[in-house]
Design a protein around this motif. Sequence first.
Motif, PDB file in Angstrom:
ATOM      1  N   GLN A 179     -53.768  95.418  67.593  1.00 62.44           N
ATOM      2  CA  GLN A 179     -54.989  95.074  67.585  1.00 62.44           C
ATOM      3  C   GLN A 179     -55.320  94.539  68.604  1.00 62.44           C
ATOM      4  OE1 GLN A 179     -54.047  92.182  63.632  1.00 62.44           O
ATOM      5  NE2 GLN A 179     -55.075  94.329  62.464  1.00 62.44           N
ATOM      6  N   MET A 180     -56.418  94.086  68.945  1.00 64.60           N
ATOM      7  CA  MET A 180     -56.983  93.050  69.806  1.00 64.60           C
ATOM      8  C   MET A 180     -58.097  91.746  69.878  1.00 64.60           C
ATOM      9  SD  MET A 180     -55.961  95.746  72.842  1.00 64.60           S
ATOM     10  CE  MET A 180     -56.786  94.409  74.543  1.00 64.60           C
ATOM     11  N   TYR A 181     -57.847  90.961  70.297  1.00 62.06           N
ATOM     12  CA  TYR A 181     -58.557  89.863  69.924  1.00 62.06           C
ATOM     13  C   TYR A 181     -59.461  89.152  71.151  1.00 62.06           C
ATOM     14  CZ  TYR A 181     -58.155  89.581  65.002  1.00 62.06           C
ATOM     15  OH  TYR A 181     -57.251  89.728  63.710  1.00 62.06           O
ATOM     16  N   GLU A 215     -50.148  91.098  65.950  1.00 58.34           N
ATOM     17  CA  GLU A 215     -50.457  91.822  64.058  1.00 58.34           C
ATOM     18  C   GLU A 215     -50.340  90.351  63.638  1.00 58.34           C
ATOM     19  OE1 GLU A 215     -46.190  92.389  64.773  1.00 58.34           O
ATOM     20  OE2 GLU A 215     -45.662  90.227  64.747  1.00 58.34           O
ATOM     21  N   GLY A 216     -50.867  91.924  62.754  1.00 61.93           N
ATOM     22  CA  GLY A 216     -51.006  91.054  60.406  1.00 61.93           C
ATOM     23  C   GLY A 216     -52.436  90.680  61.005  1.00 61.93           C
ATOM     24  N   GLY A 217     -52.768  90.715  61.453  1.00 62.11           N
ATOM     25  CA  GLY A 217     -54.920  89.929  62.124  1.00 62.11           C
ATOM     26  C   GLY A 217     -55.767  90.343  59.872  1.00 62.11           C
ATOM     27  N   SER A 218     -55.829  90.115  59.671  1.00 61.68           N
ATOM     28  CA  SER A 218     -56.739  91.006  59.188  1.00 61.68           C
ATOM     29  C   SER A 218     -58.478  89.212  58.488  1.00 61.68           C
ATOM     30  CB  SER A 218     -56.252  89.964  56.729  1.00 61.68           C
ATOM     31  OG  SER A 218     -55.587  88.604  56.740  1.00 61.68           O
ATOM     32  N   LEU A 219     -59.116  89.536  57.515  1.00 59.49           N
ATOM     33  CA  LEU A 219     -60.142  89.197  56.367  1.00 59.49           C
ATOM     34  C   LEU A 219     -60.290  87.285  56.966  1.00 59.49           C
ATOM     35  CD1 LEU A 219     -61.641  90.658  54.228  1.00 59.49           C
ATOM     36  CD2 LEU A 219     -62.876  90.657  56.321  1.00 59.49           C
ATOM     37  N   LEU A 220     -58.758  86.594  56.427  1.00 59.98           N
ATOM     38  CA  LEU A 220     -58.383  85.128  56.068  1.00 59.98           C
ATOM     39  C   LEU A 220     -58.160  84.815  58.088  1.00 59.98           C
ATOM     40  CD1 LEU A 220     -55.998  86.077  53.004  1.00 59.98           C
ATOM     41  CD2 LEU A 220     -59.050  85.746  53.360  1.00 59.98           C
ATOM     42  N   ASP A 221     -57.250  85.257  58.374  1.00 56.39           N
ATOM     43  CA  ASP A 221     -57.084  84.801  59.572  1.00 56.39           C
ATOM     44  C   ASP A 221     -56.785  86.530  60.753  1.00 56.39           C
ATOM     45  OD1 ASP A 221     -54.151  85.684  59.879  1.00 56.39           O
ATOM     46  OD2 ASP A 221     -53.645  83.859  58.144  1.00 56.39           O
ATOM     47  N   GLU A 222     -56.456  85.583  62.002  1.00 58.09           N
ATOM     48  CA  GLU A 222     -56.237  86.456  63.114  1.00 58.09           C
ATOM     49  C   GLU A 222     -54.830  86.729  62.675  1.00 58.09           C
ATOM     50  OE1 GLU A 222     -57.878  84.701  66.701  1.00 58.09           O
ATOM     51  OE2 GLU A 222     -59.667  84.657  65.830  1.00 58.09           O
ATOM     52  N   THR A 237     -50.398  86.992  63.725  1.00 56.47           N
ATOM     53  CA  THR A 237     -49.964  86.561  64.231  1.00 56.47           C
ATOM     54  C   THR A 237     -50.198  86.533  66.614  1.00 56.47           C
ATOM     55  OG1 THR A 237     -47.964  86.245  62.756  1.00 56.47           O
ATOM     56  CG2 THR A 237     -47.247  86.227  64.870  1.00 56.47           C
ATOM     57  N   VAL A 238     -49.670  85.940  66.801  1.00 59.25           N
ATOM     58  CA  VAL A 238     -49.893  85.595  68.769  1.00 59.25           C
ATOM     59  C   VAL A 238     -49.067  86.578  68.925  1.00 59.25           C
ATOM     60  CG1 VAL A 238     -50.648  85.291  71.306  1.00 59.25           C
ATOM     61  CG2 VAL A 238     -52.312  84.616  68.545  1.00 59.25           C
ATOM     62  N   ILE A 239     -48.964  88.002  69.485  1.00 57.77           N
ATOM     63  CA  ILE A 239     -47.825  88.049  70.142  1.00 57.77           C
ATOM     64  C   ILE A 239     -48.084  88.228  71.856  1.00 57.77           C
ATOM     65  CG2 ILE A 239     -47.074  89.412  67.981  1.00 57.77           C
ATOM     66  CD1 ILE A 239     -48.125  91.721  68.948  1.00 57.77           C
TER      67      ILE A 239
END
Length: 289
Positions: free
Chosen positions: A48-50, A104-111, A113-115
């Motif tokens: 995942q990338m933000y 990793e672990g991003g969802s509708l609730l939060d982004e 953990t930044v790795i």
Amino acid sequence: MLRTRRSVRRAAALAASVLTAALVPALIPTPAHAWAPADTARITPGVQMYTKGAQCTSNFVYTDSASNVYVGYAAHCAGLGEATDTNGCAAKSLPVGTPVTFNEGGSLLDEGTVIGKGTLVYSSWETMQKRGTKDPDTCAYNDLALVKVSDADKGKVNPSIPIWGGPTGIDTDGTAAGDRVYSYGNSSLRADLDLLSPKVGLSLGDDVSGTRWSHPLYNVTPGIPGDSGSGFLSGEGKAVGTLSTLGLAPLPASNNIGDLDLELDYAKATSGISGLRLVNGTEPFKGAL
């Protein structure tokens, strides 16, 4: 006479040593980048990338002549318009230099953990607008951006596609209807269900207009928002393209992928990144089910 022969021998030996020294750099291959082991790497294709709150998915890993490491995603991931704004020659986007994070672990609730962290260094959208590109197929499907991985995080990267392995190179002749394709990624909309990350699909051939720029396909698990940018492999493990849009017509619920061979050629010619190239996976391709 003996002294003369010895002098000749010494001169010949010296010449040979000089010649050998000159040739050694050309004979020794450039050391490969020290990639993280595939089974423990944190930053890989499919991560995942933000970008300013917008989540997308990485496609492949790239490098250059200076051994910088880049991760690709869709140029529209840095777009400022609506999801329906798919004309890269007109839609506004964030500029080069924008920070991007790997999560990793991003969802509708939060982004999650930044790795890792990186910086947007190339956008096909921004480049096409600066160059005044007008070709409709290029504007619609040239949808590649590159994020330079920070020096602190380069050691977390492995170029292999999780589950499938590869890529084994770049596909250069497009796809035919019925060709099997493989992808990997997990949109934040899937609530971190890793079981849905590996995807298998079938190509519908080149775009209905006949352009090589786009390859429509159907996935068993269709790409959804957040999957944008995902990389697709051919049945031989070669990088075919990057997920660009969800097709609405004439093929509802299909996905369109931009042709990576053309996208990367465009980036090589316009990005100013010397020696830009795709990195093959360290793991063998094992996509066949």
